[in-house]
Scaffold this motif. Structure first.
Motif, short mmCIF file in Angstrom:
data_model
loop_
_atom_site.label_atom_id
_atom_site.label_comp_id
_atom_site.label_asym_id
_atom_site.label_seq_id
_atom_site.Cartn_x
_atom_site.Cartn_y
_atom_site.Cartn_z
N SER A 121 -6.64 11.46 -3.29
CA SER A 121 -5.54 10.78 -2.61
C SER A 121 -4.20 11.17 -3.22
O SER A 121 -3.16 10.69 -2.79
N VAL A 163 -6.87 1.53 -4.35
CA VAL A 163 -8.12 2.06 -3.81
C VAL A 163 -9.04 2.45 -4.98
O VAL A 163 -10.24 2.20 -4.95
N ARG A 198 4.61 4.92 -10.37
CA ARG A 198 3.25 4.89 -10.97
C ARG A 198 3.12 3.78 -12.02
O ARG A 198 2.35 3.89 -12.95
N ILE A 203 0.75 3.73 1.86
CA ILE A 203 1.14 4.15 3.22
C ILE A 203 2.49 3.51 3.60
O ILE A 203 3.25 4.09 4.38
N ASP A 231 -0.36 17.74 -5.93
CA ASP A 231 -0.56 18.11 -7.34
C ASP A 231 -2.02 18.39 -7.69
O ASP A 231 -2.28 19.00 -8.73
N VAL A 288 -6.56 9.58 -14.18
CA VAL A 288 -5.53 8.53 -14.35
C VAL A 288 -4.35 9.12 -15.12
O VAL A 288 -4.52 10.09 -15.86
N THR A 293 -8.74 9.10 8.09
CA THR A 293 -7.81 7.97 8.05
C THR A 293 -8.57 6.73 8.50
O THR A 293 -9.34 6.76 9.46
N LEU A 346 -7.06 -3.38 3.16
CA LEU A 346 -6.88 -1.95 3.45
C LEU A 346 -7.56 -1.08 2.39
O LEU A 346 -8.30 -0.15 2.71
N TYR A 387 -5.21 12.99 -16.56
CA TYR A 387 -4.86 14.31 -16.02
C TYR A 387 -3.44 14.75 -16.32
O TYR A 387 -3.09 15.90 -16.07
N GLY A 440 -4.25 -1.23 -9.82
CA GLY A 440 -4.99 -2.10 -8.91
C GLY A 440 -4.14 -2.55 -7.72
O GLY A 440 -3.28 -1.82 -7.25
N GLU A 471 5.94 3.62 -6.53
CA GLU A 471 6.28 5.05 -6.53
C GLU A 471 6.44 5.61 -7.94
O GLU A 471 6.22 6.80 -8.17
N GLY A 498 -5.01 11.18 1.00
CA GLY A 498 -3.68 10.63 0.73
C GLY A 498 -2.75 11.68 0.13
O GLY A 498 -3.16 12.81 -0.18
N ASN A 499 -1.48 11.28 0.00
CA ASN A 499 -0.42 12.21 -0.43
C ASN A 499 0.49 11.58 -1.47
O ASN A 499 1.70 11.70 -1.38
N MET A 520 -15.14 3.07 3.77
CA MET A 520 -15.16 4.28 4.60
C MET A 520 -15.55 5.50 3.78
O MET A 520 -16.42 6.30 4.17
N SER A 568 1.45 12.37 -4.32
CA SER A 568 2.38 13.32 -4.95
C SER A 568 3.04 14.23 -3.92
O SER A 568 3.74 15.16 -4.27
N ASN A 608 0.83 -1.21 0.00
CA ASN A 608 0.00 0.00 0.00
C ASN A 608 0.86 1.24 0.00
O ASN A 608 2.00 1.21 0.47
N1 LIG Z 1 -6.67 7.86 4.48
C1 LIG Z 1 -6.64 6.54 4.50
O1 LIG Z 1 -7.07 5.91 5.46
C2 LIG Z 1 -6.06 5.79 3.34
C3 LIG Z 1 -6.15 4.40 3.29
C4 LIG Z 1 -5.64 3.73 2.16
C5 LIG Z 1 -5.03 4.46 1.15
N2 LIG Z 1 -4.93 5.81 1.28
C6 LIG Z 1 -4.32 6.61 0.22
O2 LIG Z 1 -4.93 6.29 -1.01
C7 LIG Z 1 -4.00 6.47 -2.05
C8 LIG Z 1 -3.99 5.25 -2.92
O3 LIG Z 1 -3.36 4.18 -2.24
P1 LIG Z 1 -3.01 2.86 -3.01
O4 LIG Z 1 -2.22 2.03 -2.07
O5 LIG Z 1 -4.25 2.32 -3.61
O6 LIG Z 1 -2.01 3.38 -4.15
P2 LIG Z 1 -2.27 3.48 -5.73
O7 LIG Z 1 -3.47 4.36 -5.96
O8 LIG Z 1 -2.31 2.12 -6.30
O9 LIG Z 1 -0.96 4.19 -6.21
C9 LIG Z 1 -0.85 5.59 -6.17
C10 LIG Z 1 -1.30 6.23 -7.50
O10 LIG Z 1 -1.31 7.63 -7.30
C11 LIG Z 1 -1.10 8.25 -8.56
N3 LIG Z 1 -0.12 9.33 -8.43
C12 LIG Z 1 -0.33 10.61 -8.79
N4 LIG Z 1 0.78 11.33 -8.60
C13 LIG Z 1 1.73 10.51 -8.13
C14 LIG Z 1 3.09 10.69 -7.76
N5 LIG Z 1 3.70 11.89 -7.84
N6 LIG Z 1 3.78 9.61 -7.33
C15 LIG Z 1 3.20 8.42 -7.24
N7 LIG Z 1 1.89 8.18 -7.56
C16 LIG Z 1 1.16 9.23 -8.01
C17 LIG Z 1 -0.62 7.17 -9.54
O11 LIG Z 1 -1.70 6.89 -10.43
P3 LIG Z 1 -1.77 7.70 -11.84
O12 LIG Z 1 -0.53 7.36 -12.58
O13 LIG Z 1 -3.00 7.18 -12.48
O14 LIG Z 1 -1.85 9.14 -11.48
C18 LIG Z 1 -0.33 5.99 -8.64
O15 LIG Z 1 -0.52 4.77 -9.31
C19 LIG Z 1 -2.66 6.81 -1.40
O16 LIG Z 1 -2.50 8.21 -1.40
C20 LIG Z 1 -2.85 6.31 0.01
O17 LIG Z 1 -2.04 6.97 0.94
C21 LIG Z 1 -5.43 6.47 2.34
#
Ligand SMILES: NC(=O)c1ccc[n+]([C@@H]2O[C@H](COP(=O)([O-])OP(=O)(O)OC[C@H]3O[C@@H](n4cnc5c(N)ncnc54)[C@H](OP(=O)(O)O)[C@@H]3O)[C@@H](O)[C@H]2O)c1
Length: 323
Positions: free
Chosen positions: A214, A151, A313, A43, A218, A170, A263, A121, A190, A317, A311, A237-238, A128, A240, A41
């Motif tokens: 998330s 997510v 990208r 995180i 950016d 995307v 969270t 997760l 985008y 899934g 990281e 999420g963060n 949520m 970027s 994930n």
């Molecule tokens: N708050 C919470 O409780 C919670 C829980 C779970 C996950 N999250 C957050 O949800 C988000 C998604 O998590 P995930 O594990 O499913 O990851 P993910 O979406 O599979 O991977 C992150 C995606 O973010 C996009 N992205 C945009 N700018 C980026 C950059 N500068 N560097 C890297 N990726 C970038 C990319 O998609 P594109 O290439 O399509 O832009 C990348 O594939 C994360 O931010 C995570 O921290 C939050």
């Protein structure tokens, strides 16, 4: 001795080290879990890089599935041999681990350990966001950033099953096709399209009641411009980087907007909340409304390569670390 990935100092992916670890016997209320897969994930990247601070050294990973080996005193909800999964307690990148019994849930027969490690997760986060933070209803139009991510693909399917129209951002055309195949009616690339203008076009200028963001730095400010008056900005999420701080008055100027930064761990804090969330997720998957396809698999010892691809990208899934 079993192995785990350990981090001794924050940094880039090469700080992830494969080491032998002592697991020990479960204490009061704990179980010892023989893991079959761990989830990857975003995180985990924040924990590794130091964006979210951890006491060193530590075993990263907040998601996994496997079989209960032994149980400590006062454990009533599971017994040795049960297939279980969890999301939350850190220490998931491990062949074996101790975990509080009240944080694991039993897996239904139709859900494999690999599937569970790929969805607990991300799936409970989708639950949520769509069912609690802003309950989405049939007929709503919503924006989901990173719609082809872990997510993202679950959110697209879940929101579409509710009857909502999903607009998703995307990074590439291939990801746009993938998001579309998972229920995203309007993928926006985008990296080359202005998503604020596209949202305005798609909604005929009406804009949206909610944006799920998330990506962070950016997209944050532009996401506010996609909301209608009194809309809800969900920054969760963060990927970027963390968004820049904003003055509260900006929310007034942009239409008396609401802002929340949820969270998951606060939404599954009690046993009842955890069971409700996991139960809804299992129901959506068991009935085929959501398909969780593990898109990338890495051996646990190759976790560093998995981090690099996430990281960069390059993943879509769910991704798991196999054991
Ligand atoms: N708050 C919470 O409780 C919670 C829980 C779970 C996950 N999250 C957050 O949800 C988000 C998604 O998590 P995930 O594990 O499913 O990851 P993910 O979406 O599979 O991977 C992150 C995606 O973010 C996009 N992205 C945009 N700018 C980026 C950059 N500068 N560097 C890297 N990726 C970038 C990319 O998609 P594109 O290439 O399509 O832009 C990348 O594939 C994360 O931010 C995570 O921290 C939050």
């Amino acid at each position: 001795m079993p192995h785990a990935i350990r981090i001794h100092q924050a940094g880039k992916a090469d700080v992830l080290e494969w080491e032998e670890v002592e697991v020990g016997e479960p204490g009061l209320g704990q179980v010892r879990l023989r893991q079959e897969a761990a989830g990857l994930n975003f995180i985990d990247v924040y924990h590794r890089s130091g964006l979210y601070k951890q006491k060193m050294p530590f075993t990263p990973g907040v998601e996994g599935a496997g079989v209960v080996e032994t149980v400590g005193a006062d454990v009533v909800n599971v017994k040795p041999g049960d297939r279980v999964a969890y999301a939350g307690p850190i220490g998931g990148y491990a062949e074996q681990r101790l975990i509080d019994a009240d944080r694991v849930v039993k897996l239904p027969d139709g859900i494999s350990a690999e599937q569970a490690a790929g969805m607990m997760l991300q799936g409970m986060t989708a639950q949520m966001l769509l069912r609690s933070v802003f309950p989405v209803h049939e007929g709503d139009t919503i924006l989901v950033h990173a719609a082809a991510g872990g997510v993202g693909l679950i959110m697209c399917q879940w929101a579409a099953a509710i009857g909502a129209t999903v607009i998703g951002t995307v990074g590439t055309q291939a990801k746009a096709e993938l998001a579309r195949a998972h229920g995203c009616a309007h993928p926006i690339v985008y990296s080359r399209q202005n998503f604020v203008a596209e949202v305005s076009k798609i909604t005929a200028g009406q804009k949206l009641p909610v944006v799920y963001d998330s990506v962070g730095r950016d997209t944050f400010l532009k996401s506010l411009d996609c909301l209608k008056v009194r809309g809800l900005m969900v920054s969760f999420g963060n990927a970027s980087g963390p968004p820049e701080p904003i003055p509260p008055n900006l929310l007034a100027q942009k239409g008396s907007l609401y802002l929340t930064r949820p969270t998951l761990f606060h939404y599954i804090a009690t046993r009842e909340q955890l069971e409700q969330s996991a139960g809804e997720l299992f129901e959506m998957v068991s009935t085929g409304k959501i398909k969780v396809e593990v898109k990338q698999r890495f051996a646990l010892k190759d976790a560093a390569e998995a981090h690099r691809q996430l990281e960069a990208r390059k993943t879509t899934g769910s991704t798991i670390l196999t054991i």
